[in-house]
Write an enzyme that holds these catalytic residues in place. Structure first.
Site, short mmCIF file in Angstrom:
data_model
loop_
_atom_site.label_atom_id
_atom_site.label_comp_id
_atom_site.label_asym_id
_atom_site.label_seq_id
_atom_site.Cartn_x
_atom_site.Cartn_y
_atom_site.Cartn_z
N ASN A 1 -6.79 4.65 10.95
CA ASN A 1 -8.08 4.80 11.61
C ASN A 1 -8.47 3.54 12.38
O ASN A 1 -8.91 3.61 13.54
CB ASN A 1 -9.14 5.13 10.55
CG ASN A 1 -10.55 4.95 11.05
OD1 ASN A 1 -11.07 5.76 11.80
ND2 ASN A 1 -11.20 3.86 10.63
N ASP B 1 0.82 -1.21 0.00
CA ASP B 1 0.00 0.00 0.00
C ASP B 1 0.85 1.27 0.00
O ASP B 1 0.49 2.27 -0.61
CB ASP B 1 -0.93 0.01 1.21
CG ASP B 1 -2.17 -0.84 0.98
OD1 ASP B 1 -2.33 -1.38 -0.13
OD2 ASP B 1 -2.98 -0.97 1.92
N GLY B 2 2.01 1.22 0.67
CA GLY B 2 2.88 2.40 0.71
C GLY B 2 3.36 2.78 -0.68
O GLY B 2 3.40 3.97 -1.03
N ASP C 1 -5.69 9.01 4.54
CA ASP C 1 -6.00 9.76 5.76
C ASP C 1 -5.09 10.96 5.93
O ASP C 1 -4.05 11.10 5.28
CB ASP C 1 -5.88 8.85 6.99
CG ASP C 1 -4.54 8.12 7.09
OD1 ASP C 1 -3.49 8.76 6.92
OD2 ASP C 1 -4.54 6.90 7.33
N ARG D 1 3.84 16.11 25.24
CA ARG D 1 2.64 15.84 26.01
C ARG D 1 1.45 15.73 25.07
O ARG D 1 1.59 15.84 23.87
CB ARG D 1 2.43 16.96 27.04
CG ARG D 1 3.58 17.11 28.05
CD ARG D 1 3.22 18.17 29.07
NE ARG D 1 4.30 18.33 30.04
CZ ARG D 1 5.27 19.22 29.94
NH1 ARG D 1 5.29 20.04 28.90
NH2 ARG D 1 6.21 19.31 30.84
N GLY E 1 -6.77 1.47 7.72
CA GLY E 1 -5.39 1.80 8.04
C GLY E 1 -5.24 2.34 9.45
O GLY E 1 -5.64 1.72 10.44
N ASP F 1 -3.42 12.03 21.96
CA ASP F 1 -2.13 11.91 21.27
C ASP F 1 -2.22 12.42 19.85
O ASP F 1 -1.21 12.65 19.19
CB ASP F 1 -1.68 10.45 21.25
CG ASP F 1 -1.18 9.97 22.60
OD1 ASP F 1 -1.11 10.79 23.54
OD2 ASP F 1 -0.87 8.78 22.72
#
Length: 281
Positions: free
Chosen positions: A178, A60-61, A135, A145, A176, A164
């Site tokens: 998600n 896929d990359g 995405d 943080r 992927g 995050d």
């Protein structure tokens, strides 16, 4: 189809064995082929040669790298999976000859996938823009943080929270990042956007699915002040930039679509069951 661009990943096909096999098979049947082995750097001089199809070998990359230059010339893509999962790849190696015959005999279907366009604004000025088929992710880096966000959809405030990061995915990208972040799997023919927080510091923050016609706006409320506390935006894991506090990111459906080629009768749910570890019935 009679004019093909073969885009290959040398880390997957190191000796070009599969690439040359495809070239030989097609040229023996009077097709024209051009091989290019740098999927992340396909120049305009290559893609504007009037190819009817790009056969992309890799995972896929590799396909995501190739999509960026190909989509704006409306060149359809047939992905040949030489990676691991390979949701974008429509063909496995054992199906290769059948797929090539299907292309030569015009026995295929177009599978158009919506894309996302992300634009970053800083102090009201556009500083970054890119489009992707999977995405757009905003995430913290290193030892930073949590990042605080506000999210609007069509101008209406949806939520404000710390996490995050957050990933906005197309249906194609739902399997992927998600999915890894806990978001839902969505049929790739859907016209929706999926907003999924990454490790939210809340018990109530969940994925939200919105219409593909809607515009998502994110504001980065706060990022740490030293170099160890940074946030980034990345598009399909390929392109990105560093973010600062108060940056705004507008995300909406792109005007262009990625056109994949489908040969054979295997459907999305059979592929999903197979590639996600389910048993064959």
């Amino acid at each position: 189809m009679r004019k093909f661009l073969i885009v290959t990943n040398r880390t997957k096909d190191t000796d070009l064995c599969v690439t040359k096999k495809i070239e030989q098979y097609l040229t023996e049947r009077e097709a024209l082929c051009t091989i290019y082995d740098k999927p992340e750097q396909i120049p305009t001089s290559v893609v504007e040669q009037g190819f009817e199809c790009a056969i992309v070998l890799g995972g896929d990359g590799t396909i995501l790298h190739a999509i960026t230059p190909l989509v704006y010339y409306q060149i359809p893509i047939l992905g040949v999976n030489m990676g691991t999962v390979g949701f974008l790849a429509g063909v496995e190696l054992e199906e290769l000859e059948f797929a090539l015959d299907s292309l030569l005999q015009e026995q295929y279907e177009y599978d158009d996938r919506i894309m996302l366009e992300g634009t970053v604004y800083r102090n009201g000025q556009e500083i970054f823009q890119s489009a992707g088929v999977n995405d757009i992710a905003i995430s913290r880096s290193g030892f930073s943080r949590i990042i605080r966000f506000k999210i609007w959809v069509n101008g209406e405030l949806v939520d404000s929270y710390g996490a995050d990061g957050v990933v906005i995915a197309t249906p194609t990208g739902s399997t992927g990042y998600n999915l890894s972040a806990g978001g839902p799997v969505v049929s790739p023919c859907s016209d929706v956007l999926i907003i999924t927080p990454i490790s939210p510091h809340s018990l109530t923050s969940r994925s939200i699915v919105v219409s593909g016609d809607e515009t998502v706006m994110l504001e980065v409320e706060r990022i740490g002040q030293n170099h160890m506390e940074e946030a980034f935006i990345t598009v399909d894991g390929q392109h990105g930039t560093r973010l600062k506090g108060n940056d705004r990111i507008e995300i909406k459906r792109a005007k262009v679509k990625t056109r994949l080629l489908k040969v054979g009768t295997t459907g999305f749910y059979e592929v999903l069951r197979s590639k996600m570890g389910g048993r064959k019935l």
